[in-house]
Design an enzyme around this catalytic site. Structure first.
Site, PDB file in Angstrom:
ATOM      1  N   HIS A 279      -4.357   4.140   4.156  1.00 52.12           N
ATOM      2  CA  HIS A 279      -3.070   3.692   4.851  1.00 52.12           C
ATOM      3  C   HIS A 279      -3.488   4.684   5.829  1.00 52.12           C
ATOM      4  O   HIS A 279      -2.993   5.875   6.742  1.00 52.12           O
ATOM      5  CB  HIS A 279      -2.255   5.298   4.347  1.00 52.12           C
ATOM      6  CG  HIS A 279      -1.712   4.677   2.996  1.00 52.12           C
ATOM      7  ND1 HIS A 279      -2.126   4.456   1.381  1.00 52.12           N
ATOM      8  CD2 HIS A 279      -0.033   3.824   3.157  1.00 52.12           C
ATOM      9  CE1 HIS A 279      -0.955   4.120   0.759  1.00 52.12           C
ATOM     10  NE2 HIS A 279      -0.146   3.276   1.986  1.00 52.12           N
TER      11      HIS A 279
ATOM     12  N   GLU B 180      -6.822   7.100  -2.398  1.00 51.84           N
ATOM     13  CA  GLU B 180      -6.270   7.725  -0.939  1.00 51.84           C
ATOM     14  C   GLU B 180      -5.114   7.504  -1.616  1.00 51.84           C
ATOM     15  O   GLU B 180      -4.203   7.162  -1.824  1.00 51.84           O
ATOM     16  CB  GLU B 180      -6.463   6.318   0.152  1.00 51.84           C
ATOM     17  CG  GLU B 180      -6.361   4.930  -0.119  1.00 51.84           C
ATOM     18  CD  GLU B 180      -5.147   5.346   0.067  1.00 51.84           C
ATOM     19  OE1 GLU B 180      -4.681   5.115   1.125  1.00 51.84           O
ATOM     20  OE2 GLU B 180      -4.114   4.393  -0.589  1.00 51.84           O
TER      21      GLU B 180
ATOM     22  N   SER C 133      -1.951  -0.095  -0.792  1.00 52.14           N
ATOM     23  CA  SER C 133      -0.604   0.417  -1.058  1.00 52.14           C
ATOM     24  C   SER C 133      -0.104   0.715  -2.286  1.00 52.14           C
ATOM     25  O   SER C 133      -1.388   0.223  -3.033  1.00 52.14           O
ATOM     26  CB  SER C 133       0.037   1.222  -0.129  1.00 52.14           C
ATOM     27  OG  SER C 133       1.030   1.403  -0.015  1.00 52.14           O
TER      28      SER C 133
END
Length: 344
Positions: A314, A247, A142
């Protein structure tokens, strides 16, 4: 002839430019690679929060107990319980925790507790020379994407886009983590999670083949928002000859398109060897819009080998990707393989 005011302004601009860390000119494939020592049960790992604050102290305790259950001894960063607005301490304190963990010879590896927002703010404060002298495993995803890629690009150290300490290390996640971070052998083919028992066919882990072909190169990337946010900075991602993986989560489709367009206009897709897109979890597709598949096919359908649907980032079941390690993308087969060990 320059007057004093003009000279002072030009001098100030030159001084400011000199203070900014230079971008690296070497392509990823030509940079000397530093592989950290593999983690093993009994090792001592540090836990740091380079970005967002934690609001419940017990969440840190849960993460610590999980790492201990995996066989590690855990040392907390000095500022893990700090709160500075929405950050886990000031930029200086968060960076100091990261630097201190690398400097401490009793620490074998580093887990980031979570992402959120804040890692890009500490990049100029990281001691990259120290990290190059004392390489060790560092893991996160992230927002931590910014830190992982900056460390790799500045030092050549292999970093790990994998589970943060706050997530559940369910069996698939733990298996892949052990294969990549705790085993000094090439992980080889990264298989997707098994189909759920209630399904006739696999609906969750389908691989979409965007463009055919096969390509090899060092892995770089992570969260798309972080990759895009570093464009135009001394820490922007270097995709030359690399396999880019990306992503995201909780993004509307037009924002995904906007970020991909930014990278395309910067030549990042032209320079890369291939693309492995993961998923866009909980991405809004309401109203009159394109689908995520539409956007991905627009950007990658006629270019380098490209797939989407891999399990990382995620989602609950996640692979661990070693940034900097040579991998092979087989877009026709819909697979990604790690060609060399990520640790020693």
């Amino acid at each position: 002839m320059l007057d004093r005011r003009t000279f002072a302004r030009l001098f100030s601009l030159a001084a400011a430019a000199a203070a900014i860390p230079p971008r690296l000119n070497a392509a990823p494939a030509s940079r000397k690679l530093l592989k950290p020592k593999r983690l093993q049960e009994g090792d001592t790992v540090g836990m740091v929060l380079p970005a967002s604050a934690v609001w419940e102290a017990d969440n840190i305790a849960l993460a610590r107990e999980q790492l201990e259950a995996l066989g590690f001894k855990v040392v907390l960063g000095r500022h893990v319980f700090d709160r500075h607005g929405y950050f886990a301490g000031t930029d200086q304190d968060r960076a100091a925790d990261v630097n201190r963990m690398f400097a401490d010879d009793s620490i074998d590896g580093i887990f980031c507790y979570t992402g959120g927002w804040g890692s890009p703010r500490i990049l100029p404060l990281i001691d990259y020379a120290l990290i190059a002298r004392k390489p060790k495993v560092i893991v996160g995803f992230s927002d931590i994407t910014a830190l992982l890629n900056a460390i790799y690009q500045r030092t050549g150290l292999v970093t790990f886009h994998g589970p943060v300490a706050a997530v559940n290390f369910e069996p698939y996640t733990l298996e892949h983590f052990r294969r990549v971070v705790m085993t000094a052998e090439p992980a080889g083919l990264l298989n997707p999670p098994d189909k759920r028992a209630v399904e006739v066919i696999d609906r969750n882990n389908r691989i979409l083949r965007l463009a055919p072909g096969k390509a090899s190169g060092p892995l770089v990337g992570g969260n798309l928002t972080m990759v895009a946010s570093l464009m135009g900075t001394p820490f922007e991602i270097d995709t030359r000859g690399a396999l880019l993986f990306a992503e995201d989560v909780n993004e509307e489709i037009y924002r995904v398109d906007r970020m991909l367009t930014q990278l395309a206009l910067a030549g990042k897709f032209e320079q890369m060897a291939g693309l492995a897109f993961g998923r866009c979890s909980r991405c809004n597709m309401e109203g009159r819009t394109f689908s995520l598949e539409d956007i991905l096919r627009h950007h990658f359908g006629g270019g380098k080998p490209a797939i989407s649907g891999l399990s990382f980032g995620h989602i609950e079941q996640k692979m661990t990707f070693p940034i900097g390690i040579t991998a092979t993308l087989d877009a026709d087969g819909g697979t990604l393989s790690l060609d060399e060990a990520a640790v020693v």
